[in-house]
Enzyme design. Structure first.
Site, PDB file in Angstrom:
ATOM      1  N   LEU A 334       0.814  -1.229   0.000  1.00 44.36           N
ATOM      2  CA  LEU A 334       0.000   0.000   0.000  1.00 44.36           C
ATOM      3  C   LEU A 334       0.842   1.273   0.000  1.00 44.36           C
ATOM      4  O   LEU A 334       0.294   2.374  -0.015  1.00 44.36           O
ATOM      5  CB  LEU A 334      -0.935  -0.007   1.212  1.00 44.36           C
TER       6      LEU A 334
ATOM      7  N   SER B 166       6.108  -6.743   3.076  1.00 46.79           N
ATOM      8  CA  SER B 166       6.631  -5.534   3.713  1.00 46.79           C
ATOM      9  C   SER B 166       5.850  -5.146   4.957  1.00 46.79           C
ATOM     10  O   SER B 166       6.257  -4.280   5.699  1.00 46.79           O
ATOM     11  CB  SER B 166       6.583  -4.384   2.712  1.00 46.79           C
ATOM     12  N   GLY B 167       4.710  -5.773   5.181  1.00 46.57           N
ATOM     13  CA  GLY B 167       3.872  -5.375   6.310  1.00 46.57           C
ATOM     14  C   GLY B 167       3.079  -4.128   5.983  1.00 46.57           C
ATOM     15  O   GLY B 167       2.489  -3.505   6.856  1.00 46.57           O
ATOM     16  N   CYS B 168       3.063  -3.773   4.706  1.00 45.00           N
ATOM     17  CA  CYS B 168       2.419  -2.528   4.278  1.00 45.00           C
ATOM     18  C   CYS B 168       1.134  -2.812   3.515  1.00 45.00           C
ATOM     19  O   CYS B 168       0.636  -1.966   2.811  1.00 45.00           O
ATOM     20  CB  CYS B 168       3.402  -1.736   3.420  1.00 45.00           C
ATOM     21  N   ALA B 169       0.602  -4.023   3.627  1.00 46.02           N
ATOM     22  CA  ALA B 169      -0.640  -4.348   2.925  1.00 46.02           C
ATOM     23  C   ALA B 169      -1.086  -5.735   3.352  1.00 46.02           C
ATOM     24  O   ALA B 169      -0.384  -6.405   4.107  1.00 46.02           O
ATOM     25  CB  ALA B 169      -0.427  -4.323   1.415  1.00 46.02           C
TER      26      ALA B 169
END
Lengths: 380, 327
Positions: A334, B166-169
């Site tokens: 994201l 990445s731990g971002c989604a």
């Protein structure tokens, strides 16, 4: 061939001059700028002043003292939002904003600030008509990202600034992705505040952010402390930049940033932008030719950031394979911008983002494309 | 000895394996629509087998698989009975790819060509049967070398590499990069009645003579709704599945209309393996793990477990169960 395509996160590699300047600041200068009269401190101060002049030049600000150094763009953004907005204020922000804007606003909303989102198209373009309508009611601030970190979408800043000026509402520009690749004339456009980082397209090391605040806007500082000026007074100085710069500055970071901006001014921002965006367009065109690959194209491109998806694959898997099999660094997920991903329809898994930088070559782009072609072919 | 595959050459040092290879080559040619079989006997044998409930006779009665051990059997009071008892053989088999040692499997030691082909195919080193230049089986040494054409360096660089998020989604369900690359949703309009499913699981139990003698193997079958088409057993459930995968890979057997029946637990590994080769239905007497269920949803695999006492549990993909009920 290692290929780095994550310049939207931070630029790499840095120009040699940046590495040398940061190293020299540590090795030969070392002092705290503005905190002494000795030669080292004077030299350190000269580096900071030089960096301030260059930053002002690249952001279209005449008076370098209006340029404030922070630790990063996020701190600059927090400073403005928390130093300007009060409970009961109404703030408008675009549907393409980064979490560095959305999260502080969310916190402020819990303290009584009214936050309202300006819709954007699936391509990430701001709806100026809606902005105009929303500005008919009183607002304290409009926050707008200049270039999206997700898909490189360029916002109509001049038009938005005009609408804001007409409504007498300051426009706060998040230039984290644009500073260094897009010409910015902050004063000419009447921008109220501007925040950006030093380690992305401005090519400096991490640890330095930049803030510009228009002289007529009384933004309160985020913190108070030693500034090396008017030390006899217990109150924080009211003049810029000391009002916002408490504590020892990051000299190696500023020396590196100074060299980074110097490199841009010397090379020519247009040349850097043309290379970056030219490669992005080439990547977009070639990506569309690969079966099963979908590009999340912006309506108007402002940076080299290209987002895409491989049908049926989680972006994290695509990124892992590119990294492990080909040593290609891309960013997946994201991109700390869930709101932007909702807008372009890629929430919650996000996208694979490739972002060429000033040193990326067509050969790098071809290597990446061949790696992705192998991946798609092997998947069948 | 050359076993006569269209797609590759298989050489074995043991006679049993060679026999097995020759027989199966015939069935492949028929099932895959091959045109180079001009031996009437092969076709006739195939037709005979076709009339049976399964195409392949169980090949697990070989004395090589079962050893005998003198054991003492005790009861609660300490009464002892000494007797010879069948035990399943366990042996290490090392798989080589283009001469490079890749992995050593502990297995029962049969169908080693299928085991190796299935393993390397499921792991992403082989893309099509044409990739195989030859399979050299050395039964005595417990070694199989698969000679593969093309560049295997890229799959090698990905092999057993963990997918890193990445731990971002919302992250990936897969933990290995090659699994993520090769697993795709399985498209199939196969329909199975509850009766067919229960019958095929019963077939699985009937087919394993080795299990009856040793209680030491996992059984696996590839089945169509009306018949078992392939049966394998091994001390490791993954080995048995790899043999099935290897067989269908080498013989070009279509899988969209088949189900995989195993006696092992329904774990993510089992589910991924089935999805990678395109098997739409996975069945076990055992139960499923949470990750297997998540993956079944994502990969559109019908996952059926706990087949016991005339009942079964469908974890995902009930649309492939033809219950014959209105609405």
């Amino acid at each position: 061939m290692p290929v780095y395509l994550d310049n939207a996160a931070t630029s790499f590699p840095k120009p040699k001059a940046v590495i040398e300047a940061a190293g020299r600041a540590l090795e030969c200068v070392g002092a705290s700028p503005g905190r002494g009269a000795h030669r080292h401190a004077r030299e350190a101060m000269a580096i900071v002043s030089d960096c301030r002049r260059k930053a002002a030049e690249v952001l279209g600000v005449k008076d370098p003292d209006r340029i404030v150094f922070t630790k990063n763009a996020t701190e600059s953004i927090n400073l403005v939002l928390k130093g300007w907005l009060r409970p009961g204020d109404r703030v408008l922000y675009s549907a393409m904003e980064h979490n560095s804007v959305v999260r502080p606003l969310s916190k402020l909303a819990s303290r009584g600030v009214n936050i309202e989102m300006i819709p954007c198209s699936p391509g990430g373009a701001l709806d100026l008509g809606v902005l105009k309508l929303m500005l008919r009611s009183e607002a304290r601030l409009v926050v707008l990202v200049h270039v999206s970190n997700v898909n490189g979408a360029l916002m109509p800043v001049a038009e938005a600034a005009e609408e804001c000026a007409r409504a007498r509402v300051p426009l706060f520009l998040d230039a984290a992705q644009s500073a260094g690749v897009q010409p910015i004339e902050a004063e000419e456009l009447g921008i109220g505040m501007l925040a950006c980082s030093g380690h992305k397209a401005l090519l400096g090391p991490a640890g330095v952010g930049i803030l510009y605040v228009r002289p007529d806007l009384d933004v309160l500082p985020l913190m108070e402390g030693g500034t090396g000026s008017r030390s006899e007074e217990l109150e924080q100085p009211e003049f810029c930049p000391d009002r916002y710069e408490s504590g020892t500055p990051n000299l190696p970071g500023l020396a590196g940033l100074c060299a980074g901006i110097g490199y841009i001014l010397e090379t020519g921002m247009n040349r850097i932008r043309d290379n970056e965006i030219g490669i992005a367009h080439h990547l977009e065109n070639e990506l569309w030719q690969i079966p099963g690959v979908r590009v999340l194209e912006p309506e108007k491109r402002g940076s080299g950031a290209v987002s895409f998806l491989v049908a049926g694959m989680n972006p994290a898997d695509t990124g892992s394979i590119l990294d492990q099999a080909f040593d290609i660094a891309v960013r997946t997920g994201l991109h700390c911008a869930p709101l932007a991903h909702r807008t372009i329809g890629t929430f919650p898994e996000g996208t694979v983002r490739i972002s060429p930088g000033f040193s990326t070559t067509m050969e790098n782009a071809e290597y990446f494309l061949n790696g992705l072609r192998w991946l798609v072919t092997r998947r069948g | 000895m050359k076993a006569g595959y269209n797609c590759c050459a298989v050489a074995r040092s043991g006679e049993r394996g060679a026999r097995s290879g020759e027989r199966e080559a015939g069935s492949r040619e028929k099932e895959a629509g091959g045109t180079n079989s001009n031996e009437p006997n092969e076709r006739q044998n195939f037709s005979e087998r076709k009339r049976m409930n399964f195409v392949e006779e169980p090949d697990n009665l070989s004395v090589e698989q079962v050893a005998s051990a003198m054991v003492g059997i005790y009861d609660r009071r300490g009464k002892r009975l000494e007797q010879y008892q069948d035990v399943i053989r366990e042996r290490p088999v090392t798989l080589y790819l283009n001469g490079r040692e890749m992995v050593t499997l502990l297995c029962a030691g049969h169908h080693l060509d299928e085991l190796a082909a299935g393993f390397f195919y499921a792991e992403g080193f082989l893309n099509s049967p044409e990739d195989i230049l030859g399979i050299d089986v050395n039964d005595e040494a417990g070694a199989v070398n698969v000679s593969a054409g093309g560049d295997v360096s890229i799959p090698e660089s990905l092999w057993q590499k963990r997918t890193i998020s990445s731990g971002c989604a919302k992250g990936s369900l897969f933990y290995f990069s090659l699994d993520a690359l090769l697993s795709k949703p399985v498209k199939s309009d196969i329909r199975i009645t509850p009766g067919q499913l229960l019958d095929r699981v019963e077939d699985l139990n009937r087919l394993s003579e080795t299990y009856r003698r040793t209680h030491g193997v996992h059984n696996t079958a590839l089945a169509e709704p009306d018949r078992v088409v392939l049966f394998r057993d091994d001390i490791g459930r993954h080995n048995a599945v790899d043999m099935i995968v290897g067989h269908v890979f080498l013989h070009g057997i279509p899988l969209w209309d088949k189900m995989l029946i195993t006696t092992g637990r329904l774990t993510s590994e089992m589910l991924i393996k089935a999805a990678k080769v395109g098997i739409p239905v996975v069945v076990s007497r055992n139960t499923a793990t949470s990750l297997a269920v998540e993956l079944a949803v994502s990969l559109e695999v019908t996952l059926i477990g706990h087949v016991r006492a005339g009942k079964f549990t469908v974890y995902n993909g009930q649309e492939r169960i033809d219950a014959g009920l209105p609405g």
